[in-house]
Scaffold this motif. Structure first.
Motif, PDB file in Angstrom:
ATOM      1  N   GLY A 243       0.891  -1.248   0.027  1.00 32.86           N
ATOM      2  CA  GLY A 243       0.018   0.167  -0.050  1.00 32.86           C
ATOM      3  C   GLY A 243       0.746   1.431  -0.085  1.00 32.86           C
ATOM      4  O   GLY A 243       0.362   2.319  -0.511  1.00 32.86           O
ATOM      5  N   PHE A 244       2.100   1.178   0.538  1.00 31.09           N
ATOM      6  CA  PHE A 244       2.757   2.580   0.584  1.00 31.09           C
ATOM      7  C   PHE A 244       3.727   2.603  -0.338  1.00 31.09           C
ATOM      8  O   PHE A 244       4.117   3.792  -0.710  1.00 31.09           O
ATOM      9  CB  PHE A 244       3.485   2.454   1.991  1.00 31.09           C
ATOM     10  CG  PHE A 244       4.067   3.654   2.514  1.00 31.09           C
ATOM     11  CD1 PHE A 244       2.998   5.078   2.854  1.00 31.09           C
ATOM     12  CD2 PHE A 244       5.313   3.711   2.810  1.00 31.09           C
ATOM     13  CE1 PHE A 244       3.870   5.923   3.185  1.00 31.09           C
ATOM     14  CE2 PHE A 244       6.062   5.194   3.113  1.00 31.09           C
ATOM     15  CZ  PHE A 244       5.182   6.201   3.291  1.00 31.09           C
ATOM     16  N   LEU A 245       4.475   1.706  -0.852  1.00 29.12           N
ATOM     17  CA  LEU A 245       5.516   1.646  -1.812  1.00 29.12           C
ATOM     18  C   LEU A 245       5.032   1.229  -3.314  1.00 29.12           C
ATOM     19  O   LEU A 245       4.814   0.177  -3.377  1.00 29.12           O
ATOM     20  CB  LEU A 245       6.592   0.838  -1.112  1.00 29.12           C
ATOM     21  CG  LEU A 245       7.427   1.313   0.055  1.00 29.12           C
ATOM     22  CD1 LEU A 245       8.380  -0.083   0.439  1.00 29.12           C
ATOM     23  CD2 LEU A 245       7.640   2.461   0.051  1.00 29.12           C
ATOM     24  N   PRO A 246       5.258   2.286  -4.201  1.00 27.57           N
ATOM     25  CA  PRO A 246       4.784   1.930  -5.342  1.00 27.57           C
ATOM     26  C   PRO A 246       5.360   0.970  -6.318  1.00 27.57           C
ATOM     27  O   PRO A 246       4.810   0.109  -6.980  1.00 27.57           O
ATOM     28  CB  PRO A 246       4.827   3.361  -6.109  1.00 27.57           C
ATOM     29  CG  PRO A 246       4.866   4.411  -5.020  1.00 27.57           C
ATOM     30  CD  PRO A 246       5.400   3.723  -3.844  1.00 27.57           C
ATOM     31  N   TYR A 247       6.838   0.756  -6.115  1.00 27.01           N
ATOM     32  CA  TYR A 247       7.496  -0.341  -6.675  1.00 27.01           C
ATOM     33  C   TYR A 247       7.030  -1.674  -6.235  1.00 27.01           C
ATOM     34  O   TYR A 247       6.883  -2.752  -7.007  1.00 27.01           O
ATOM     35  CB  TYR A 247       9.075  -0.132  -6.493  1.00 27.01           C
ATOM     36  CG  TYR A 247       9.536   0.729  -7.459  1.00 27.01           C
ATOM     37  CD1 TYR A 247      10.200   0.085  -8.803  1.00 27.01           C
ATOM     38  CD2 TYR A 247       9.703   2.338  -7.244  1.00 27.01           C
ATOM     39  CE1 TYR A 247      10.475   1.166  -9.787  1.00 27.01           C
ATOM     40  CE2 TYR A 247      10.407   2.809  -8.291  1.00 27.01           C
ATOM     41  CZ  TYR A 247      10.673   2.176  -9.231  1.00 27.01           C
ATOM     42  OH  TYR A 247      11.379   3.279 -10.277  1.00 27.01           O
TER      43      TYR A 247
ATOM     44  N   LEU B  87       4.062  -6.915  -6.157  1.00 24.44           N
ATOM     45  CA  LEU B  87       3.499  -7.989  -5.720  1.00 24.44           C
ATOM     46  C   LEU B  87       1.833  -7.837  -5.766  1.00 24.44           C
ATOM     47  O   LEU B  87       0.980  -9.060  -5.405  1.00 24.44           O
ATOM     48  CB  LEU B  87       4.166  -7.774  -3.857  1.00 24.44           C
ATOM     49  CG  LEU B  87       5.364  -8.161  -3.803  1.00 24.44           C
ATOM     50  CD1 LEU B  87       5.429  -8.144  -2.196  1.00 24.44           C
ATOM     51  CD2 LEU B  87       5.808  -9.704  -4.304  1.00 24.44           C
ATOM     52  N   SER B  88       1.281  -6.843  -5.905  1.00 26.79           N
ATOM     53  CA  SER B  88       0.026  -6.643  -6.007  1.00 26.79           C
ATOM     54  C   SER B  88      -0.800  -7.474  -7.051  1.00 26.79           C
ATOM     55  O   SER B  88      -1.840  -8.221  -6.427  1.00 26.79           O
ATOM     56  CB  SER B  88      -0.586  -5.182  -6.324  1.00 26.79           C
ATOM     57  OG  SER B  88      -2.063  -5.046  -6.159  1.00 26.79           O
ATOM     58  N   PRO B  89      -0.382  -7.682  -8.138  1.00 24.55           N
ATOM     59  CA  PRO B  89      -1.087  -8.600  -9.078  1.00 24.55           C
ATOM     60  C   PRO B  89      -0.908 -10.087  -8.447  1.00 24.55           C
ATOM     61  O   PRO B  89      -1.933 -11.024  -8.712  1.00 24.55           O
ATOM     62  CB  PRO B  89      -0.400  -8.395 -10.382  1.00 24.55           C
ATOM     63  CG  PRO B  89       0.192  -6.956 -10.422  1.00 24.55           C
ATOM     64  CD  PRO B  89       0.537  -7.040  -8.640  1.00 24.55           C
ATOM     65  N   PHE B  90       0.231 -10.460  -7.963  1.00 23.49           N
ATOM     66  CA  PHE B  90       0.561 -11.715  -7.488  1.00 23.49           C
ATOM     67  C   PHE B  90      -0.347 -12.061  -6.426  1.00 23.49           C
ATOM     68  O   PHE B  90      -0.976 -13.244  -6.338  1.00 23.49           O
ATOM     69  CB  PHE B  90       1.982 -11.981  -7.255  1.00 23.49           C
ATOM     70  CG  PHE B  90       2.293 -13.082  -6.377  1.00 23.49           C
ATOM     71  CD1 PHE B  90       2.614 -14.549  -7.273  1.00 23.49           C
ATOM     72  CD2 PHE B  90       2.365 -13.490  -5.185  1.00 23.49           C
ATOM     73  CE1 PHE B  90       2.711 -15.741  -6.910  1.00 23.49           C
ATOM     74  CE2 PHE B  90       2.774 -14.491  -4.754  1.00 23.49           C
ATOM     75  CZ  PHE B  90       3.129 -15.764  -5.598  1.00 23.49           C
ATOM     76  N   ILE B  91      -0.291 -11.320  -5.356  1.00 23.58           N
ATOM     77  CA  ILE B  91      -1.438 -11.451  -4.145  1.00 23.58           C
ATOM     78  C   ILE B  91      -2.880 -11.568  -4.799  1.00 23.58           C
ATOM     79  O   ILE B  91      -3.522 -12.332  -4.374  1.00 23.58           O
ATOM     80  CB  ILE B  91      -1.256 -10.393  -3.081  1.00 23.58           C
ATOM     81  CG1 ILE B  91       0.382 -10.343  -2.743  1.00 23.58           C
ATOM     82  CG2 ILE B  91      -2.369 -10.557  -2.065  1.00 23.58           C
ATOM     83  CD1 ILE B  91       0.703 -11.586  -1.904  1.00 23.58           C
ATOM     84  N   ALA B  92      -3.137 -10.704  -5.698  1.00 21.28           N
ATOM     85  CA  ALA B  92      -4.687 -10.722  -6.057  1.00 21.28           C
ATOM     86  C   ALA B  92      -5.143 -11.917  -6.555  1.00 21.28           C
ATOM     87  O   ALA B  92      -6.041 -12.573  -6.700  1.00 21.28           O
ATOM     88  CB  ALA B  92      -4.948  -9.456  -7.002  1.00 21.28           C
ATOM     89  N   SER B  93      -3.893 -12.597  -7.402  1.00 19.00           N
ATOM     90  CA  SER B  93      -4.008 -13.914  -8.197  1.00 19.00           C
ATOM     91  C   SER B  93      -4.380 -14.988  -7.058  1.00 19.00           C
ATOM     92  O   SER B  93      -4.827 -15.675  -7.268  1.00 19.00           O
ATOM     93  CB  SER B  93      -3.127 -14.039  -9.225  1.00 19.00           C
ATOM     94  OG  SER B  93      -2.850 -12.911 -10.275  1.00 19.00           O
TER      95      SER B  93
END
Length: 273
Positions: free
Chosen positions: A101-105, A110-116
């Motif tokens: 949530g805090f670091l764009p990189y 990781l966001s797409p991986f966690i969502a999947s």
């Protein structure tokens, strides 16, 4: 006065809350009575008195073979597995969620991986866990953690991204480092959301726990339910289901009380369920 503007007082609210429960108990008692009129040995809907006697026996009379109080032993084993799994999931969620949530990189990585990962039905990986780590406690704890951590992580990450940008700008203006902003600004603000995520995660956690215990275990609430099902022992199964429900409710209320006590500012604008 419009109905939307009318609120029950506390005694009325308690009475209204009790109505659905009373309705279920009365409906069950009536159905059980009529079934036993036709067949006194009916096992499908045992009487409330029979279930109470069985619950008392499981809770307060030592088992003839093991000498243990079965209900409390099963409860302790299940709660230990639940606590270990939810503890691991919570630690992962707060760490990775804040970073996403805090670091764009980190978010882009990781966001797409966690969502999947969060879309995979966790119960389908139970055979894989059994093959990889065996039938012991580790597989059950991992199932709970893997089943709840991704969704909790996404919830925490979203809470971080919803924080007012002014807070971050002010912290940077005062010279705070990235680490200081995460630990002193972001983390305290998202802890109420973390507790909410834990409360929501408890529902699937119980499902995964009971499923794992039913498949490969020698103790626990889920194990006991599936052990006696072959005998159609509904006088054991139904009290155990009610007991699990009560435990889940009490844990949820304890987490809500913790949130209200530790973060009263988060509950000032409305009621919490």
């Amino acid at each position: 006065m419009r109905l939307i503007n009318r609120k029950p007082d506390k005694p009325s609210a308690l009475a209204l809350a009790a109505l659905p429960f009373a309705g279920v108990v009365i409906a069950y008692a009536v159905a059980s009575h009529f079934r036993r009129l036709e067949n006194p040995t009916d096992k499908l809907l045992p009487s409330i008195e029979q279930m109470a006697a069985t619950f008392w026996r499981m809770a307060f009379e030592p088992d003839r073979r093991s000498g243990d109080l079965l209900l409390w032993g099963d409860t302790l084993d299940s709660l230990m597995r639940l606590a270990a799994g939810m503890g691991a999931a919570t630690l992962f969620a707060v760490t990775v969620g804040v970073l996403i949530g805090f670091l764009p990189y980190v978010r882009s990585t990781l966001s797409p991986f966690i969502a999947s990962i969060s879309l995979i039905p966790p119960i389908t990986i139970l055979p894989i866990l059994f093959i990889m780590v065996g039938l012991g406690e580790t597989s059950k704890i991992l199932l709970i953690a893997l089943g709840t951590a991704p969704v909790m992580t996404r919830s925490v990450a979203q809470a971080v991204m919803d924080l007012p940008k002014e807070l971050i700008i002010k912290a940077q203006t005062l010279g705070a480092s990235t680490w200081q902003m995460m630990t002193r600004v972001v983390l305290p603000q998202v802890l109420p959301s973390l507790i909410t995520a834990m409360r929501l995660g408890l529902v699937p956690a119980w499902i995964f726990l009971i499923s794992a215990e039913a498949i490969a275990s020698t103790s626990g609430l889920g194990y006991r339910i599936f052990l006696v099902r072959r005998f159609l022992a509904m006088d054991v199964i139904l009290p155990y289901v009610l007991w699990i429900t009560l435990l889940a409710y009490l844990i949820d209320r304890l987490l809500l009380a913790l949130s209200r006590s530790a973060f009263p500012w988060n509950h000032m604008q409305g009621e919490s369920l």
